[in-house]
Design a protein around this motif. Structure first.
Motif, PDB file in Angstrom:
ATOM      1  N   HIS A 598       0.850  -1.199   0.000  1.00 50.25           N
ATOM      2  CA  HIS A 598       0.000   0.000   0.000  1.00 50.25           C
ATOM      3  C   HIS A 598       0.876   1.235   0.000  1.00 50.25           C
ATOM      4  N   GLY A 604       1.210   5.623  -3.866  1.00 48.32           N
ATOM      5  CA  GLY A 604       0.065   5.029  -4.557  1.00 48.32           C
ATOM      6  C   GLY A 604       0.419   4.648  -5.977  1.00 48.32           C
ATOM      7  N   THR A 607       2.454   1.551  -5.767  1.00 44.97           N
ATOM      8  CA  THR A 607       1.586   0.403  -5.476  1.00 44.97           C
ATOM      9  C   THR A 607       0.941  -0.115  -6.748  1.00 44.97           C
ATOM     10  N   ALA A 623      -4.063   1.544  -3.058  1.00 44.22           N
ATOM     11  CA  ALA A 623      -3.404   2.749  -3.560  1.00 44.22           C
ATOM     12  C   ALA A 623      -4.289   3.959  -3.297  1.00 44.22           C
ATOM     13  N   ALA A 626      -3.033   8.353  -6.248  1.00 47.89           N
ATOM     14  CA  ALA A 626      -1.883   8.040  -7.095  1.00 47.89           C
ATOM     15  C   ALA A 626      -1.904   8.834  -8.395  1.00 47.89           C
ATOM     16  N   TYR A 670      -8.693   1.134  -4.876  1.00 49.08           N
ATOM     17  CA  TYR A 670      -8.167   2.443  -5.256  1.00 49.08           C
ATOM     18  C   TYR A 670      -8.999   3.527  -4.590  1.00 49.08           C
TER      19      TYR A 670
END
Length: 737
Positions: A598, A604, A607, A623, A626, A670
């Motif tokens: 993570h 992110g 990840t 994540a 990101a 996400y």
């Protein structure tokens, strides 16, 4: 990403850029930290701070407390309560106090508010900027003689006479996108530039930046929650590949209000000026200019009376050149010695981050010689001929204080031969006699002592860190390790094993990752090994929690380590992480069917890339916020580390998670705030479209109108932590097998 790389658990303390942020509510935490900060007296024999709503002084070494400014003095006429002091500045002659209060957030920090002046001779308390909107003043500062205060309000620069309170506008063209005396979003985010004006030494002029953000496009965020009809929130945000906002360095005559532009060479829409200061005792200004790629730095002297300029030094790098906020508390100030005839400069030109002495012709002398990096300049003690700095030649995860002679005649000397092993940080008095020394390690909470710096001895035995450590029972929950990858790269990491660990059993392992140039995660400082997103205790629940740092992270391991990532974000860092995990999966107590990762912001992005590019090593990823498409991030950060997409677009594409999203095999959660001004929510929707296109199943949580830190709104952090914890337990179950 960028200047504020949102992590969420702890702070290494050198400078605010090299820190992993203890960040559940970032602005609240920063406000607390600022409230606890000390201010040294000019002679270095005392310090002041805000305490119980008053400003107090402590003399050293006795620690005798004196109340300097009482609550009564801080209470405006007719008010029931005293001002809440967010910050304060004493005039040079000691007769007036400038008080900052009622602060409001601007992007990351609370940099606008109200200012008051307390006359210490008459106790008269008066507010500045009468007639201007509440909490609209920024960066107020006294003139050298203390008779005036200059400040920014609504993107214009003003000077206020303290005798008459007459306000003079030095600029009148300021708008949201024509910015005088402060900066646009990207300068603030990526260069840490906020305060954008400087008084001249004689107090007759003010030099300031003017940023023309009309030349770049707004990015339009959408607010769907604060009214029945949605509305746009524009941000002057230059995407990677877009030209920067052009700048001017202007000098305003305070008496006449006339301004003069400094004729700095180069296209202002293809260069940056992240630093500008007056040369002491002169009418000259010194600036640092970077080219668009940030791999060429020029030091330029400007004649403030004529606008003419000359370049005294040019430095180039095959990758990029860092600016001052990498090795100091802020980008402001210039490290002058010899009354302004020389200054200190920091460069990686010989492969290590070293301190140089430079004169006004550009002649240099290397002070810190050897294969080691300086981390932070702590004090220039010119009277005694030393510069103090922190670093760690033997262990890049730790931090210690050193000194070296300003004339370059000595090698570095440790200030404390037997300093405790871990992270040591210092606030040093201007005279070099005293310091506040803080220490922590991954397994030892923060301790603080006041010391006599010459002997590095505590002022009182009671607060001695050495004494406290001698009686402390240390719980060695965090273990550090090293692995060598198949590529021959030495990777350092840490892990926290489950309670009642049994090496004959197999446990799930969860990796925290960042992996980009803005931050490191593997440091011997307290907070390492904690996960602020997890509800409960991961070790008690039966997880191994771990992290490794790849090439490209800002550890003091030399230029080659840090810049191996150039033009290869999303490739080199991801391979280093994955190859380290490949080795860790060989440990007999790791359950290779339960490996999770993570990260937040740049973490992110890492990840996502780890899940997509190396699905054979990771089954689960979470994540947050990101950058899914590197072409969507800002120009200063992304071009610094990746080059210009007009020249090497394939590197941006190859390093972007959306390029590899089709390879997702494992479990992905996400998370993104729709009001994220840093990593825009468009990254989430582009990524989602790519996953949908290839029928890759995933879970998604948008947080309406939350920023990059995802903390605004009632219940937000509790919800996020619950979501994180439940998803991890469901898809990477805890406990031994």
């Amino acid at each position: 990403m960028g200047n504020i790389s949102y992590q969420y658990y702890f702070i290494p303390i050198q400078n605010m850029k090299n820190k992993i942020l203890l960040l559940l509510i970032f602005s609240v935490f920063i406000g607390f930290v600022q409230a606890q900060q000390i201010k040294w007296s000019k002679d270095g024999n005392a310090y002041t701070r805000v305490e119980n709503g008053e400003i107090v002084s402590y003399s050293l070494p006795s620690q005798q407390k004196t109340v300097l400014i009482t609550k009564t003095q801080l209470t405006p006429k007719g008010a029931e309560k005293p001002l809440g002091v967010r910050n304060y500045i004493l005039s040079d002659d000691g007769s007036k106090l400038l008080i900052y209060t009622n602060s409001q957030r601007v992007w990351r920090y609370e940099t606008r508010g109200d200012y008051w002046v307390l006359n210490l001779k008459t106790n008269a308390l008066s507010q500045l900027g009468i007639g201007k909107p509440a909490s609209s003043l920024m960066f107020a500062k006294f003139s050298p003689d203390g008779s005036k205060v200059a400040y920014v309000s609504e993107h214009n620069v003003f000077v206020e006479d303290l005798a008459t309170h007459k306000i003079k506008a030095l600029t009148t063209n300021g708008t949201r996108r024509m910015i005088n005396g402060t900066f646009d979003w990207v300068y603030e985010e990526e260069f840490a530039c906020r305060d954008g004006f400087r008084w001249s030494p004689d107090g007759k002029s003010i030099a300031f930046w003017q940023i023309d953000a009309t030349k770049i496009r707004d990015f339009l965020m959408i607010n769907n929650t604060d009214s029945i009809y949605s509305f746009n929130v524009p941000v002057e945000y230059p995407k990677v590949g877009e030209s920067p906002s052009p700048y001017k360095i202007l000098v305003a005559n305070v008496a006449t209000g006339k301004t003069l532009k400094m004729n700095i060479e180069g296209d202002p829409q293809q260069t940056y000026v992240p630093r500008m200061e007056w040369i002491p005792n002169t009418n000259e200004i010194i600036v640092q200019q970077l080219n668009r790629k940030q791999n060429q730095s020029k030091i330029i002297i400007c004649q403030a009376l004529t606008g003419t300029t000359k370049t005294i030094q040019t430095e180039t790098d095959e990758a990029w050149i860092d600016t001052k906020e990498r090795w100091a508390d802020s980008p402001e100030g210039w490290e002058w010695i010899k009354g302004g005839k020389e200054f200190l400069w920091v460069s990686e030109k010989d492969g290590w981050r070293h301190i140089y002495k430079m004169d006004l012709t550009g002649k240099e002398t290397l002070l810190t010689k050897g294969e080691y990096d300086i981390v932070h300049i702590s004090l220039i003690d010119e009277a005694n001929g030393y510069v103090y700095f922190t670093g760690s030649p033997q262990n890049a995860l730790q931090n210690y204080l050193f000194k070296i002679k300003l004339d370059g005649s000595s090698s570095m000397q440790p200030v404390a031969e037997n300093a405790p092993k871990g992270t040591n940080t210092y606030s040093i008095s201007p005279n070099g006699k005293f310091a506040r020394h803080s220490f922590s390690s991954a397994n030892i909470p923060n301790m603080t002592e006041w010391i006599n710096l010459t002997e590095h001895s505590p002022l009182t035995e009671k607060e001695s860190i050495t004494k406290k450590l001698s009686t402390l029972e240390i719980n060695k929950r965090v273990e550090f390790f090293k692995v060598k990858t198949d590529d021959g790269i030495d990777i350092e990491g840490w892990m926290v094993k489950p309670v009642n660990f049994d090496s004959t059993k197999r446990y799930p392992i969860v990796f925290n990752v960042y992996g980009e140039p803005a931050a490191a995660t593997v440091l011997d400082t307290y907070g390492t090994g904690f996960n602020g997103l997890y509800n409960g205790d991961m070790a008690k629940d039966g997880y191994i929690y771990a992290s490794v740092d790849n090439r490209g992270t800002p550890l003091p391991r030399g230029r080659a380590w840090r810049k191996a990532i150039y033009r290869k974000i999303g490739i080199v860092n991801i391979r280093d992480q994955a190859m380290a995990v490949k080795k860790i999966r060989e440990w007999g107590f790791v359950d290779t069917t339960r490996v999770a990762v993570h990260g937040w912001s740049g973490g992110g992005s890492s990840t996502l890339n780890l899940l997509f590019q190396y699905p054979q090593y990771y089954q689960t990823g979470i994540a947050v916020a990101a950058v899914g498409n590197q072409l969507c991030y800002d120009n200063i950060y992304q071009e610094r580390y990746m080059g210009l997409p007009q020249e090497n677009r394939e590197d941006f594409v190859n390093g972007s998670p959306i390029t590899h999203a089709k390879n997702l095999k494992g479990n992905l959660l996400y998370i993104h705030g729709t009001g994220d001004d840093n990593v825009h929510y468009q990254n989430a929707e582009m990524l989602l479209n790519e996953l949908i296109k290839h029928n890759r199943q995933f879970q998604f949580m948008p947080y309406p109108n939350r920023s990059h830190g995802i903390y605004e709104g009632e219940g937000t952090r509790k919800h996020l932590n619950t979501l994180f914890t439940n998803y991890l337990k469901q898809n990477c179950p805890p406990g031994a097998k």
